[in-house]
Design an enzyme around this catalytic site. Structure first.
Site, PDB file in Angstrom:
ATOM      1  CB  CYS A 113     104.573 116.429  95.660  1.00 52.61           C
ATOM      2  SG  CYS A 113     105.595 115.781  94.344  1.00 52.61           S
ATOM      3  CG  HIS A 244     102.430 119.622  94.186  1.00 49.76           C
ATOM      4  ND1 HIS A 244     103.708 120.111  94.153  1.00 49.76           N
ATOM      5  CD2 HIS A 244     102.465 118.436  93.517  1.00 49.76           C
ATOM      6  CE1 HIS A 244     104.486 119.265  93.486  1.00 49.76           C
ATOM      7  NE2 HIS A 244     103.753 118.247  93.087  1.00 49.76           N
ATOM      8  CG  ASN A 274     106.385 118.189  90.430  1.00 50.35           C
ATOM      9  OD1 ASN A 274     106.680 118.610  91.544  1.00 50.35           O
ATOM     10  ND2 ASN A 274     105.692 117.071  90.253  1.00 50.35           N
TER      11      ASN A 274
HETATM   12  O1  UT7 Z   1     103.914 115.638  91.791  1.00 46.11           O
HETATM   13  C1  UT7 Z   1     103.482 114.359  92.136  1.00 46.11           C
HETATM   14  C2  UT7 Z   1     102.304 113.932  91.394  1.00 46.11           C
HETATM   15  N1  UT7 Z   1     102.574 113.931  89.992  1.00 46.11           N
HETATM   16  C3  UT7 Z   1     101.595 114.047  89.167  1.00 46.11           C
HETATM   17  O2  UT7 Z   1     100.487 114.202  89.606  1.00 46.11           O
HETATM   18  C4  UT7 Z   1     101.891 113.942  87.704  1.00 46.11           C
HETATM   19  C5  UT7 Z   1     100.848 113.102  87.053  1.00 46.11           C
HETATM   20  N2  UT7 Z   1     100.964 112.838  85.646  1.00 46.11           N
HETATM   21  C6  UT7 Z   1     101.120 113.738  84.638  1.00 46.11           C
HETATM   22  O3  UT7 Z   1     101.382 114.907  84.833  1.00 46.11           O
HETATM   23  C7  UT7 Z   1     100.820 113.242  83.240  1.00 46.11           C
HETATM   24  O4  UT7 Z   1     100.312 111.929  83.321  1.00 46.11           O
HETATM   25  C8  UT7 Z   1     102.047 113.258  82.287  1.00 46.11           C
HETATM   26  C9  UT7 Z   1     102.384 114.681  81.893  1.00 46.11           C
HETATM   27  C10 UT7 Z   1     103.220 112.582  82.933  1.00 46.11           C
HETATM   28  C11 UT7 Z   1     101.676 112.511  80.987  1.00 46.11           C
HETATM   29  O5  UT7 Z   1     100.512 113.057  80.398  1.00 46.11           O
HETATM   30  P1  UT7 Z   1      99.304 112.090  79.953  1.00 46.11           P
HETATM   31  O6  UT7 Z   1      98.296 112.929  79.311  1.00 46.11           O
HETATM   32  O7  UT7 Z   1      98.884 111.295  81.153  1.00 46.11           O
HETATM   33  O8  UT7 Z   1      99.979 111.194  78.845  1.00 46.11           O
HETATM   34  P2  UT7 Z   1     100.129 109.602  78.769  1.00 46.11           P
HETATM   35  O9  UT7 Z   1     101.090 109.094  79.787  1.00 46.11           O
HETATM   36  O10 UT7 Z   1      98.758 108.987  78.731  1.00 46.11           O
HETATM   37  O11 UT7 Z   1     100.774 109.431  77.344  1.00 46.11           O
HETATM   38  C12 UT7 Z   1     100.091 109.803  76.130  1.00 46.11           C
HETATM   39  C13 UT7 Z   1     101.005 109.555  74.958  1.00 46.11           C
HETATM   40  C14 UT7 Z   1     101.633 108.176  74.953  1.00 46.11           C
HETATM   41  O12 UT7 Z   1     101.706 107.725  73.615  1.00 46.11           O
HETATM   42  P3  UT7 Z   1     100.619 106.695  73.020  1.00 46.11           P
HETATM   43  O13 UT7 Z   1     100.693 105.481  73.908  1.00 46.11           O
HETATM   44  O14 UT7 Z   1      99.308 107.403  73.139  1.00 46.11           O
HETATM   45  O15 UT7 Z   1     101.071 106.477  71.628  1.00 46.11           O
HETATM   46  C15 UT7 Z   1     103.040 108.424  75.456  1.00 46.11           C
HETATM   47  O16 UT7 Z   1     103.967 107.471  75.012  1.00 46.11           O
HETATM   48  O17 UT7 Z   1     102.096 110.493  74.968  1.00 46.11           O
HETATM   49  C16 UT7 Z   1     103.331 109.766  74.855  1.00 46.11           C
HETATM   50  N3  UT7 Z   1     104.368 110.527  75.576  1.00 46.11           N
HETATM   51  C17 UT7 Z   1     105.052 111.530  75.005  1.00 46.11           C
HETATM   52  N4  UT7 Z   1     105.015 112.053  73.762  1.00 46.11           N
HETATM   53  C18 UT7 Z   1     105.853 113.091  73.513  1.00 46.11           C
HETATM   54  C19 UT7 Z   1     104.751 110.408  76.864  1.00 46.11           C
HETATM   55  N5  UT7 Z   1     105.706 111.308  77.150  1.00 46.11           N
HETATM   56  C20 UT7 Z   1     105.909 112.021  76.013  1.00 46.11           C
HETATM   57  C21 UT7 Z   1     106.752 113.100  75.687  1.00 46.11           C
HETATM   58  N6  UT7 Z   1     106.679 113.609  74.434  1.00 46.11           N
HETATM   59  N7  UT7 Z   1     107.593 113.673  76.587  1.00 46.11           N
END
Ligand code: UT7
Length: 321
Positions: A113, A244, A274
């Protein structure tokens, strides 16, 4: 000799993929995607449309707006993590050929990115050294080729698209790109990767999202502070903060930590998701087309991605008028 940012162009594929497309196939919801990412839609290229085709379309716009003859381009750099072919030929070579640029030097770079900022840095160095005069830099991605559409934690984040810019030599210091700063940390390579090593297939992207998120906010904030301090800039010297576009929450957190006003921040993540190396030039293009980018506008760029890589830049828009 100085390097100046002359023009921008972009290619936005026609197909719009909304959040419903994902909710119909996976255990997710429109509400979750919008709340956690800010993304409502992304664009998807046609099956016969390759990364180089997206790059060509963006480049054609940038070349036209630069008011130069395409034969004056003496270097083509394409930043991509979703090239037409896995190792060779480079997407830059294909773009140069499709644009009929002759036997121009052309190569790809892999900085995920942060690719567009890395390409900007290389273009600047080639121009300042006197080796090249007009460099075409492109960020082009067909990420839909390397997304695992069964992985709900990553697939809704990414989209396809391309952006391009012409960086040219100038003797006028007022037009010069002020600074570009690029960094990496390979010890964190496993946060974001396509794990296949020797495979005849492109493997899909995997990401430790939450860890990446936290490091991205911290790193981007301190990187921007560093480039601003180094060049003696404060927030009022910046017209457009163009980060980005990975996740609305990252942009919000970094923007707040740095104290930028809403009117300074450029956001396209809602519409395009993204698009990796294409996201910054696509966002610059959006500002050009809606009139926010004017001759002399000062832009601050920042990006963070797989590698890990990160970088930032301060530059003026200096079109040939
Ligand atoms: O471009 C290069 C750099 N990229 C980035 O910087 C992206 C960085 N990361 C992100 O944008 C975020 O971490 C995400 C959008 C990918 C995820 O958001 P988050 O707030 O970090 O969520 P998380 O991974 O901590 O997950 C929270 C919960 C989990 O469930 P439990 O364990 O709390 O029960 C996941 O299993 O959300 C769940 N989850 C979903 N639920 C519904 C993960 N993906 C989904 C989904 N729909 N699509």
């Amino acid at each position: 000799m100085y390097a100046s940012f002359r023009s921008v162009g972009a290619c936005v594929p026609d197909e719009i993929r909304d959040n419903q497309w994902f909710t119909q196939r996976l255990d997710t919801s429109d509400e979750w995607i919008i709340k956690r990412t800010g993304i409502k839609q992304r664009r998807i290229a046609k099956s016969d449309e390759q990364t180089s085709d997206l790059g060509v379309k963006a480049a054609q716009v940038a070349i036209k707006r630069a008011n130069i003859d395409k034969k004056q381009i003496d270097l083509v750099i394409c930043a991509t993590i979703s090239p037409d072919y896995m190792c060779m030929p480079s997407t830059a070579c294909l773009i140069a050929q499709k644009l009929d640029l002759g036997h121009v030097m052309a190569f790809d770079i892999s900085a995920a990115c942060t690719g567009f900022i890395y390409a900007l840095s290389i273009a600047k160095a080639f121009i300042e050294s006197g080796m090249k005069k007009n460099v075409l830099i492109i960020g082009a991605e067909k990420l839909s080729n390397i997304v695992d559409y069964t992985d709900r934690t990553t697939c809704m984040l990414f989209g396809d698209g391309a952006g391009a810019a012409i960086i040219s030599s100038t003797e006028n210091k007022d037009e010069a790109i002020v600074d570009v700063q690029c960094s990496s940390d390979g010890s964190l390579n496993d946060l974001l990767m396509t794990p296949a090593v020797h495979s005849d297939e492109l493997s899909c992207m995997q990401m430790k999202g939450n860890e990446t998120f936290k490091i991205a906010v911290r790193t981007l904030t301190s990187d921007v502070q560093k480039i601003m301090e180094k060049n003696n800039y404060n927030n009022d010297d910046i017209d457009l903060f163009i980060p980005h576009q990975a996740n609305y929450r990252i942009i919000k957190a970094v923007g707040e930590a740095l104290g930028f006003k809403e009117s300074q921040k450029v956001l396209t993540v809602e519409k395009y998701g993204n698009t990796s190396s294409a996201s910054i030039p696509m966002a610059i293009n959006e500002c050009y087309e809606d009139g926010r980018l004017q001759p002399g506008t000062t832009m601050l760029l920042d990006a963070f991605g797989g590698g890990l890589t990160w970088g930032s830049a301060i530059m003026k828009f200096s079109p040939n008028i």
